[in-house]
Each structure stands twice: as C-alpha cells, then as structure tokens.
Design a protein around this motif. Structure first.
Motif, PDB file in Angstrom:
ATOM      1  N   ASP A 158      11.636  51.277  37.139  1.00 46.22           N
ATOM      2  CA  ASP A 158      11.254  51.489  35.746  1.00 46.22           C
ATOM      3  C   ASP A 158      12.057  52.697  35.284  1.00 46.22           C
ATOM      4  OD1 ASP A 158      10.102  52.273  33.402  1.00 46.22           O
ATOM      5  OD2 ASP A 158       8.038  52.242  34.141  1.00 46.22           O
TER       6      ASP A 158
ATOM      7  N   THR B 236      10.129  54.739  39.066  1.00 46.85           N
ATOM      8  CA  THR B 236       9.333  54.206  40.165  1.00 46.85           C
ATOM      9  C   THR B 236       9.602  52.717  40.296  1.00 46.85           C
ATOM     10  OG1 THR B 236       7.512  53.895  38.617  1.00 46.85           O
ATOM     11  CG2 THR B 236       7.461  55.899  39.980  1.00 46.85           C
ATOM     12  N   ARG B 237       9.192  52.170  41.427  1.00 49.11           N
ATOM     13  CA  ARG B 237       9.472  50.774  41.735  1.00 49.11           C
ATOM     14  C   ARG B 237       8.774  49.820  40.777  1.00 49.11           C
ATOM     15  NH1 ARG B 237      10.865  51.091  47.396  1.00 49.11           N
ATOM     16  NH2 ARG B 237      10.227  49.013  47.952  1.00 49.11           N
TER      17      ARG B 237
ATOM     18  N   LYS C 171       7.287  45.750  40.240  1.00 50.03           N
ATOM     19  CA  LYS C 171       6.767  44.594  40.971  1.00 50.03           C
ATOM     20  C   LYS C 171       6.906  43.367  40.080  1.00 50.03           C
ATOM     21  CE  LYS C 171       3.490  46.011  44.415  1.00 50.03           C
ATOM     22  NZ  LYS C 171       2.083  45.898  44.826  1.00 50.03           N
ATOM     23  N   GLN C 172       6.691  42.197  40.659  1.00 52.07           N
ATOM     24  CA  GLN C 172       6.768  40.977  39.862  1.00 52.07           C
ATOM     25  C   GLN C 172       5.405  40.311  39.791  1.00 52.07           C
ATOM     26  OE1 GLN C 172       9.953  38.202  40.728  1.00 52.07           O
ATOM     27  NE2 GLN C 172      11.022  39.783  41.850  1.00 52.07           N
TER      28      GLN C 172
ATOM     29  N   GLY D 290       1.170  36.488  27.172  1.00 52.21           N
ATOM     30  CA  GLY D 290       1.584  37.663  27.927  1.00 52.21           C
ATOM     31  C   GLY D 290       0.589  38.032  29.008  1.00 52.21           C
TER      32      GLY D 290
ATOM     33  N   LYS E  37      -3.767  44.782  30.108  1.00 52.35           N
ATOM     34  CA  LYS E  37      -3.250  43.654  29.317  1.00 52.35           C
ATOM     35  C   LYS E  37      -1.753  43.896  29.084  1.00 52.35           C
ATOM     36  CE  LYS E  37      -4.031  40.476  25.872  1.00 52.35           C
ATOM     37  NZ  LYS E  37      -4.738  39.232  25.961  1.00 52.35           N
ATOM     38  N   ARG E  38      -1.002  42.898  29.284  1.00 49.94           N
ATOM     39  CA  ARG E  38       0.433  43.114  29.192  1.00 49.94           C
ATOM     40  C   ARG E  38       0.965  42.607  27.868  1.00 49.94           C
ATOM     41  NH1 ARG E  38       0.737  44.987  34.086  1.00 49.94           N
ATOM     42  NH2 ARG E  38      -0.870  44.090  35.383  1.00 49.94           N
ATOM     43  N   THR E  39       1.927  43.308  27.373  1.00 50.19           N
ATOM     44  CA  THR E  39       2.483  42.916  26.083  1.00 50.19           C
ATOM     45  C   THR E  39       3.344  41.682  26.250  1.00 50.19           C
ATOM     46  OG1 THR E  39       4.106  44.601  26.537  1.00 50.19           O
ATOM     47  CG2 THR E  39       2.471  45.100  24.856  1.00 50.19           C
TER      48      THR E  39
ATOM     49  N   TYR F 138       8.825  41.369  35.495  1.00 51.77           N
ATOM     50  CA  TYR F 138       8.765  42.630  36.225  1.00 51.77           C
ATOM     51  C   TYR F 138       7.807  43.557  35.498  1.00 51.77           C
ATOM     52  CZ  TYR F 138      12.894  41.416  38.963  1.00 51.77           C
ATOM     53  OH  TYR F 138      13.769  40.822  39.824  1.00 51.77           O
ATOM     54  N   TYR F 139       7.035  44.318  36.250  1.00 53.28           N
ATOM     55  CA  TYR F 139       6.217  45.345  35.619  1.00 53.28           C
ATOM     56  C   TYR F 139       6.278  46.631  36.422  1.00 53.28           C
ATOM     57  CZ  TYR F 139       2.501  44.322  39.051  1.00 53.28           C
ATOM     58  OH  TYR F 139       1.781  44.148  40.196  1.00 53.28           O
ATOM     59  N   SER F 140       6.010  47.717  35.732  1.00 57.49           N
ATOM     60  CA  SER F 140       6.087  49.025  36.378  1.00 57.49           C
ATOM     61  C   SER F 140       4.880  49.214  37.282  1.00 57.49           C
ATOM     62  CB  SER F 140       6.121  50.114  35.311  1.00 57.49           C
ATOM     63  OG  SER F 140       6.034  51.376  35.923  1.00 57.49           O
ATOM     64  N   GLN F 141       5.155  49.622  38.505  1.00 51.93           N
ATOM     65  CA  GLN F 141       4.077  49.839  39.459  1.00 51.93           C
ATOM     66  C   GLN F 141       3.195  50.986  38.982  1.00 51.93           C
ATOM     67  OE1 GLN F 141       5.976  50.218  43.236  1.00 51.93           O
ATOM     68  NE2 GLN F 141       4.184  49.568  44.353  1.00 51.93           N
ATOM     69  N   LYS F 142       3.804  51.942  38.303  1.00 50.96           N
ATOM     70  CA  LYS F 142       3.084  53.141  37.906  1.00 50.96           C
ATOM     71  C   LYS F 142       2.250  52.923  36.639  1.00 50.96           C
ATOM     72  CE  LYS F 142       3.753  58.084  37.865  1.00 50.96           C
ATOM     73  NZ  LYS F 142       4.717  59.104  38.306  1.00 50.96           N
ATOM     74  N   THR F 143       2.864  52.332  35.604  1.00 48.37           N
ATOM     75  CA  THR F 143       2.157  52.204  34.328  1.00 48.37           C
ATOM     76  C   THR F 143       1.555  50.819  34.127  1.00 48.37           C
ATOM     77  OG1 THR F 143       4.112  51.435  33.145  1.00 48.37           O
ATOM     78  CG2 THR F 143       3.809  53.815  33.287  1.00 48.37           C
TER      79      THR F 143
ATOM     80  N   ARG G 177       2.967  48.363  32.896  1.00 46.03           N
ATOM     81  CA  ARG G 177       3.593  47.732  31.729  1.00 46.03           C
ATOM     82  C   ARG G 177       4.658  46.711  32.139  1.00 46.03           C
ATOM     83  NH1 ARG G 177       7.157  50.485  29.308  1.00 46.03           N
ATOM     84  NH2 ARG G 177       7.682  49.076  27.636  1.00 46.03           N
ATOM     85  N   ASP G 178       4.740  45.616  31.396  1.00 43.90           N
ATOM     86  CA  ASP G 178       5.839  44.675  31.611  1.00 43.90           C
ATOM     87  C   ASP G 178       7.122  45.307  31.103  1.00 43.90           C
ATOM     88  OD1 ASP G 178       4.374  42.778  32.772  1.00 43.90           O
ATOM     89  OD2 ASP G 178       4.716  41.208  31.286  1.00 43.90           O
ATOM     90  N   LEU G 179       8.214  44.996  31.779  1.00 37.60           N
ATOM     91  CA  LEU G 179       9.475  45.656  31.439  1.00 37.60           C
ATOM     92  C   LEU G 179      10.526  44.653  30.982  1.00 37.60           C
ATOM     93  CD1 LEU G 179       9.525  47.997  34.550  1.00 37.60           C
ATOM     94  CD2 LEU G 179       9.064  48.717  32.200  1.00 37.60           C
TER      95      LEU G 179
END
Lengths: 261, 280
Positions: free
Chosen positions: A37, A42-43, A45-46, A54, B3-5, B64-69, B71-73
C-alpha cells in the motif's frame, strides 16, 4: 545442504518397480518483491468482492461456476469437484518409451530430480539403460490430487522426471500463417549461413548469468542505505541499412574477433 | 469487516493472455543485423477456468486491499517493495527497474548458435512466439530460413519487463519460437540435493532395463497422450448438470467484455495476417 524430498513414489515399468524420492530441480532465484500500500508501506492482501456493491464475499460463501453461455453458469459444488479428483496413488507408471529427442521443448514444464529410495541398483541401472538406448519414458502419475503426464530422462547418472504440458496448453506454429516477406536470395542466404557458422558452438549454461538480477539487488542494497544512484534513461538509436551490407560487415567483424582471440 | 469502496479497476496481475497487443516488442539481432520483433505468449493456461461466484451467482472480482487500513486499493495506489528486514521495505519503481537494464541488454542478441537437441530439457521454461514487426519481414525470414537449413537454435539473454531471460530461439513452420530457459544457478544439481553417486552396476541389471525399454518403445509420442483428461471430465460433468437443469444460474448482467479471455491463437493469426498484407 541436502534437499528434502517433496514426494515419494514408485516407478512402475511393467512388473518392475523402482522406488524413488522426488526433489524439485528448480531453485527459483527471481528477486521477490512484495506489493505494498503506497500510503502505509505495508503489505496488501487479496480478497473476492462483488464488483457491483464492492462488498467482500467471505470464502465460505464463494461458489465456483463454469460459464456455459454469457451470464449463465453451471455451479460446481465441493462434492462435484471431489468427484473429479483422481484416485491417490504412489505409482508413477511408465507407459512407453520414445526417442530422447522426440518431445518438443515447449512441452516440458517443471523438472524434478528423482533419487533412489532404498534400491540404488535399480535406479542407476534404469538411468544407464535410458542413456544407452537414447530414450525417455512417458510417465503418468497422480501427485497432490493432480494427474500428470511426464517425461523420465537420464541426466548424467541420475533420473529427471519433467511434467509435460497438456496439448491444449501449447500453441503450435503449424496453425499459424507463415510470415510474409520476400524470399531471401542466394547471396543473402550464403552470407547469413557464414555468419551463423561463425557463431556456432556448444550450449554451455555456465556462460550465461542473470546480470540484471545482480544489478537490481545491488541497487536495492544501496537504496536501503540511502544512497540510491541516479539512473539515466538510455534511448536506443538504430540506423537502417541494406541487408547485404550489414551481413558482410558482420562477417568481417566476427572474423576479426576470432583472429584476435 | 470494513465496508469496502466500489472499485472497477483491474488488478495489476491480470492474466497476461488478456488483450490483443503483443506482450513485448523489441529487437532481435545477429551480427549487425537487427530485426524488430513482437513477442506473444506461446503457452495458454487451462481452457476451462472456473469463475468465483457470489451466493446469488454473481461473478466476483479479485481485489487487493491494505492489510493495515482494510481499504481496497487501485493499481496506482500500490507500489513494489523489497523486504530488507522484517516489515521494512525498499521501494523500487517501474522506472528504476527499466533504467537498471543497460541499453544493449534489451536486445535479443544471438551471440551463439547451437544444436537445439543438445540442450537438456530441464532448462526449458516457457514458450513465446516472435513475429516480425513493421518492415522487418525480410531479415526475419532470412534468419528463420538460415536457422532451419543449418538446424540450429540461437541463444541469447535479454531483459524484458523487469527480468532477465535466457532464451533459445528456433524456427517452427517459418515462425520463430522463443523458449525461455532457467539460468544454471536456478537448477539444483544432484550434489546440491545430496543424491548418492552411481554405484558399480551388474551388466545384467542394466540389460534387464534395456530390454524393457526396447519392448515398450514407440517412435512418436501421440498428442492424445497429452490430452487434458481432467478438464474433459469437468466439461462432461458441466454438460450433464446443464442438461438436467441442475445448479444452472443465469445472472442478469452478462460478464463485462474486459473479463473475456482473448484467444491467443486468433491474436497471433491476425497479427501475422496483417503483416502479410503490409508486405504484399
């Protein structure tokens, strides 16, 4: 350090059996990057989401389907997929032998070294027999719920089992139109032949090194210490010249190189 | 779970088979002759891929989403990092990777020609086709014809998309196939693995195996031996369920065209046909 076997099996040639251990022959050296990110470094995930809402769909709610027509899916339940799994077995059945040069390069997928599991005599005798006869065995086996077709070959004194790709996975040039272009004339062919012959030699894998991988690692280490070198972008320029002129120049240059060596 | 955007962008690691453009364009050289070429994949993956569907049968997308936040990226919100210590990364950009390749390393320079059959198959990795690009048909054909006549394969290393490749290039039906190979240090040796050395063998044992080989030898490997049985069975099961109207789901919105898998063979055929026209 000795490697650990990833699987155990038994080569079966008619009624003769040779027990073997299977080791991966590949030792991947690719520089491994992680996707991060950008903001938090930081890493990532999928996960699977419904693209409309969404929303994340948890694993236990995910179903697998085969699209039979646009927008129409046939769902395959767990038990359907299990019914397709081949029966587990330790047997690597050698169904036939073909000349060692018969299978085209594009079919070879992953190579595994085999090692003797107990009976060393049978193992080394089979390797020697394959080499003497210049053959490779066509093998079928089931490993980790996957059916495989493979080629059993002698490499030096040892046995290598390579998985082969399915015919559907390999595109054949025979189904493609030949590229157009004027047929080369005699003079051009003669010069090209001369050029290729000057460059003819043995395949020596030790001659080739992944220098780029080393450059990337060196750069990463420098950057980690805070001294990333400035990298300039180099643009290539090329001049077009008549083919026969370039050929004769190439031959001259190579001959000179050879004399100097 | 947060909830993901809503995201519509594709992930950066989409199947390389998608899209009708060449995978890479570059220059093949031998001596001082340069041949601009386009590179296309020569392998294709499983022809019966299963789609991941939601509870109502709606096709899902991998994100993909951030492990920390959580959020979808989007693709442009992600970067590449090398883990130098636990959770400590050195960021490397596409531009840096590109600039790390010296100019000449981006050409496929055939510095050596060898007998294809002398290369042990365990080196072979993936297959690509090289097609002539604009204006290079003549030199391309000269190289392909010469290699065919001399029965030789060209060997080269080159950098493509942030990785160096060792390749063997050889003609097949007038088209050049580029087979990537593993570097010597990417293959273990029997010593690395700790395999025992060969022992003295009784000649009779070797002869026994030679006899088995001789009795079971064929001249060719029939392509039907390489049929994907598992996929064939899967398709059979699918057809059966469909005819019984069992577990068939129709989704309102058909799959978006961007999700379509392009037929590689069609792409290649079109590309070569276009060049034929241009050359005529």
């Amino acid at each position: 350090m000795a490697a650990r076997a990833i699987w155990k099996g038994e080569l079966k040639l008619n009624s003769t059996k040779v027990p073997v251990n299977i080791y991966s022959a590949v030792h991947d050296q690719t520089v491994r990057f992680h996707i991060l990110d950008e903001r938090t470094k930081t890493r990532v995930k999928q996960h699977m989401v419904d693209p409309e809402s969404g929303d994340e769909i948890p694993n236990e709610e995910i179903r697998k389907g085969f699209e039979v027509a646009p927008g129409t899916y046939v769902i395959l339940e767990e038990e359907d997929l299990e019914s397709l799994e081949p029966e587990a077995s330790r047997q690597i059945e050698i169904t036939s032998f073909v000349p060692a040069t018969e299978i085209a390069p594009e079919y070879y997928d992953r190579p595994y070294y085999l090692g003797p599991d107990g009976d060393q005599m049978g193992y080394f005798a089979l390797a020697e027999a394959l080499r003497n006869k210049e053959k490779e065995g066509v093998a079928r086996w089931v490993m980790r719920k996957q059916p495989y077709v493979g080629a059993l070959r002698a490499e030096g004194d040892h046995l290598v089992l390579s998985t082969l790709r399915n015919a559907e996975e390999v595109l054949s040039a025979k189904d493609l139109p030949r590229p157009a272009g004027r047929a080369p004339d005699k003079k051009e062919l003669g010069m090209a032949k001369q050029l290729v012959e000057l460059l003819k030699g043995e395949f020596d894998p030790k001659e080739y090194k992944d220098e780029y991988r080393e450059r990337v690692m060196e750069f990463v280490k420098k950057k980690a210490r805070g001294h990333a070198p400035k990298l300039r972008l180099v643009k290539s320029k090329r001049k077009a010249a008549a083919l026969d002129k370039v050929l004769s120049k190439s031959i001259e240059a190579l001959k000179k190189e050879k004399r100097a060596a | 779970m947060a909830k993901r955007t809503r995201k519509r962008r594709r992930s950066p690691e989409d199947n390389e088979e998608r899209g009708a453009r060449p995978f890479w364009s570059g220059t093949l050289t031998f001596g001082l002759v340069s041949v601009p070429v386009d590179l296309y994949p020569g392998n294709r993956s499983n022809r019966a891929p299963l789609r991941m569907l939601g509870p109502e049968g709606e096709p899902l997308a991998r994100r993909y989403y951030s492990q920390k936040t959580g959020r979808d990226l989007e693709a442009d919100e992600m970067i590449r990092g090398y883990e130098i210590n636990k959770d400590k990364y050195v960021v490397v950009t596409d531009e840096e990777l590109e600039r790390l390749a010296p100019e000449q390393s981006r050409d496929i320079d055939l510095r050596r020609f060898v007998e294809l059959e002398s290369i042990p198959p365990l080196y072979f990795d993936r297959s690509y086709f090289l097609a002539p690009s604009a204006g290079s048909e003549k030199a391309y054909r000269l190289l392909a014809d010469t290699m065919k006549k001399e029965d030789l394969a060209g060997i080269a290393t080159f950098v493509m998309r942030g990785k160096e490749y060792l390749v063997a290039i050889f003609p097949e039906n007038g088209i050049l196939r580029a087979e990537t190979m593993r570097f010597a240090d990417e293959l273990r040796s029997p010593e690395d693995i700790g395999l025992p050395d060969k022992k003295k063998l009784p000649a009779a044992t070797v002869r026994k195996f030679e006899k088995i080989i001789a009795r079971n030898s064929d001249r060719h490997l029939a392509l039907k031996e390489l049929k994907d049985e598992k996929t064939a069975q899967l398709l059979k099961l699918v057809a059966k369920k469909r005819s019984q109207h069992k577990d068939v789901i129709k989704v309102e919105e058909p799959e978006q065209p961007e999700g379509k898998v392009v037929d590689l063979m069609e792409v290649l055929k079109k590309s070569l046909a276009k060049k034929r026209k241009a050359a005529a």
